[in-house]
Motif scaffolding. Sequence first.
Motif, PDB file in Angstrom:
ATOM      1  N   ARG A  53      36.530  44.068  44.003  1.00 48.03           N
ATOM      2  CA  ARG A  53      37.427  45.221  44.026  1.00 48.03           C
ATOM      3  C   ARG A  53      38.809  44.826  43.493  1.00 48.03           C
ATOM      4  NH1 ARG A  53      38.586  49.095  49.251  1.00 48.03           N
ATOM      5  NH2 ARG A  53      39.888  50.562  48.124  1.00 48.03           N
ATOM      6  N   LEU A  54      39.224  43.629  43.875  1.00 49.56           N
ATOM      7  CA  LEU A  54      40.526  43.134  43.427  1.00 49.56           C
ATOM      8  C   LEU A  54      40.548  42.985  41.902  1.00 49.56           C
ATOM      9  CD1 LEU A  54      43.011  42.349  45.098  1.00 49.56           C
ATOM     10  CD2 LEU A  54      42.344  39.962  44.828  1.00 49.56           C
ATOM     11  N   VAL A  55      39.454  42.406  41.378  1.00 44.57           N
ATOM     12  CA  VAL A  55      39.364  42.199  39.927  1.00 44.57           C
ATOM     13  C   VAL A  55      39.364  43.541  39.203  1.00 44.57           C
ATOM     14  CG1 VAL A  55      37.829  41.397  38.063  1.00 44.57           C
ATOM     15  CG2 VAL A  55      38.234  39.950  40.054  1.00 44.57           C
ATOM     16  N   ARG A  56      38.574  44.510  39.742  1.00 46.70           N
ATOM     17  CA  ARG A  56      38.514  45.837  39.109  1.00 46.70           C
ATOM     18  C   ARG A  56      39.884  46.500  39.105  1.00 46.70           C
ATOM     19  NH1 ARG A  56      33.558  46.144  41.693  1.00 46.70           N
ATOM     20  NH2 ARG A  56      34.355  47.366  43.424  1.00 46.70           N
ATOM     21  N   SER A  57      40.623  46.330  40.210  1.00 41.44           N
ATOM     22  CA  SER A  57      41.965  46.912  40.289  1.00 41.44           C
ATOM     23  C   SER A  57      42.875  46.329  39.216  1.00 41.44           C
ATOM     24  CB  SER A  57      42.595  46.647  41.657  1.00 41.44           C
ATOM     25  OG  SER A  57      41.803  47.209  42.646  1.00 41.44           O
ATOM     26  N   TRP A  58      42.792  45.008  39.065  1.00 46.74           N
ATOM     27  CA  TRP A  58      43.638  44.352  38.070  1.00 46.74           C
ATOM     28  C   TRP A  58      43.270  44.786  36.667  1.00 46.74           C
ATOM     29  CZ3 TRP A  58      48.217  42.616  38.421  1.00 46.74           C
ATOM     30  CH2 TRP A  58      48.673  42.092  39.637  1.00 46.74           C
ATOM     31  N   ILE A  59      41.962  44.926  36.418  1.00 43.97           N
ATOM     32  CA  ILE A  59      41.522  45.372  35.086  1.00 43.97           C
ATOM     33  C   ILE A  59      42.080  46.757  34.811  1.00 43.97           C
ATOM     34  CG2 ILE A  59      39.492  46.153  33.750  1.00 43.97           C
ATOM     35  CD1 ILE A  59      37.942  43.813  35.043  1.00 43.97           C
ATOM     36  N   TRP A  60      41.998  47.639  35.836  1.00 45.91           N
ATOM     37  CA  TRP A  60      42.491  49.016  35.633  1.00 45.91           C
ATOM     38  C   TRP A  60      43.998  49.005  35.372  1.00 45.91           C
ATOM     39  CZ3 TRP A  60      45.945  52.623  37.194  1.00 45.91           C
ATOM     40  CH2 TRP A  60      45.712  53.897  36.728  1.00 45.91           C
ATOM     41  N   ILE A  61      44.738  48.201  36.120  1.00 43.68           N
ATOM     42  CA  ILE A  61      46.196  48.132  35.933  1.00 43.68           C
ATOM     43  C   ILE A  61      46.510  47.618  34.527  1.00 43.68           C
ATOM     44  CG2 ILE A  61      48.298  46.901  36.658  1.00 43.68           C
ATOM     45  CD1 ILE A  61      47.097  47.036  39.549  1.00 43.68           C
ATOM     46  N   TRP A  62      45.770  46.594  34.089  1.00 48.66           N
ATOM     47  CA  TRP A  62      45.987  46.026  32.763  1.00 48.66           C
ATOM     48  C   TRP A  62      45.713  47.071  31.684  1.00 48.66           C
ATOM     49  CZ3 TRP A  62      42.622  45.057  28.622  1.00 48.66           C
ATOM     50  CH2 TRP A  62      43.172  44.285  27.593  1.00 48.66           C
TER      51      TRP A  62
END
Lengths: 87, 130
Positions: A21-30
């Motif tokens: 979930r953390l990785v997905r959040s970062w991808i979305w922010i990027w």
Amino acid sequence: MAEEKQNPVAIQERPQVSKGRLVRSWIWIWRALMSKDRILKDAAEFEKRLRDGEEKLATPAEDAQWAKETREGLAALSHKFEERLKK
Amino acid sequence: MEAWEVILSPAFKAKLAATRTEFENRLNQARSRRAVEEVLAQYEPFKTFALLALDLRDHKSPPSELLRYYETSENGNPLYLLISERWCGLFTADVSKHTCTGINVYDLSEIPLLKRLKGRIQSPFRRHFQ
């Protein structure tokens, strides 16, 4: 820490965030940042080209024929779709 | 009240033309009725968007009703978006010259942020267009 010692339940109540979930959040922010940049970058490049005289803009009067042909082209394609669906 | 002149940049016009051609090619390649319907379902929103942009240019619709404020550019010019379903046009306004220029066209499905922002972009920014 002091609070955790006093109340051990507080540790269990912390929300658990999975790595995925953390990785997905970062991808979305990027992606969001990159997208925002793309719009602003395009605008900045356009303004620079305009300032440098590299961007030639036709006046609305000069564009009139293009606009007319574009409208006709869109209508013609719609008609083509209709014809294909009639078959 | 002086009407706003709407000018479309070469890139804006090229994107409209290229997208229309792309849909025509896809229609020519479609072999089944279902395939044609699928292409048509994607073409209709594009056509609506293109007609809105042309209506702006031809003074058939006022910018104050169609354009939504998005951000300020590096040079301090306001940037506006014309959003129609999955299509989006980027415009900038020159208040002193009373002109509004279409810079580029985007497919929102390629820009995730705009997809999310769609509901959050400010309502039409009338103060620049009065």
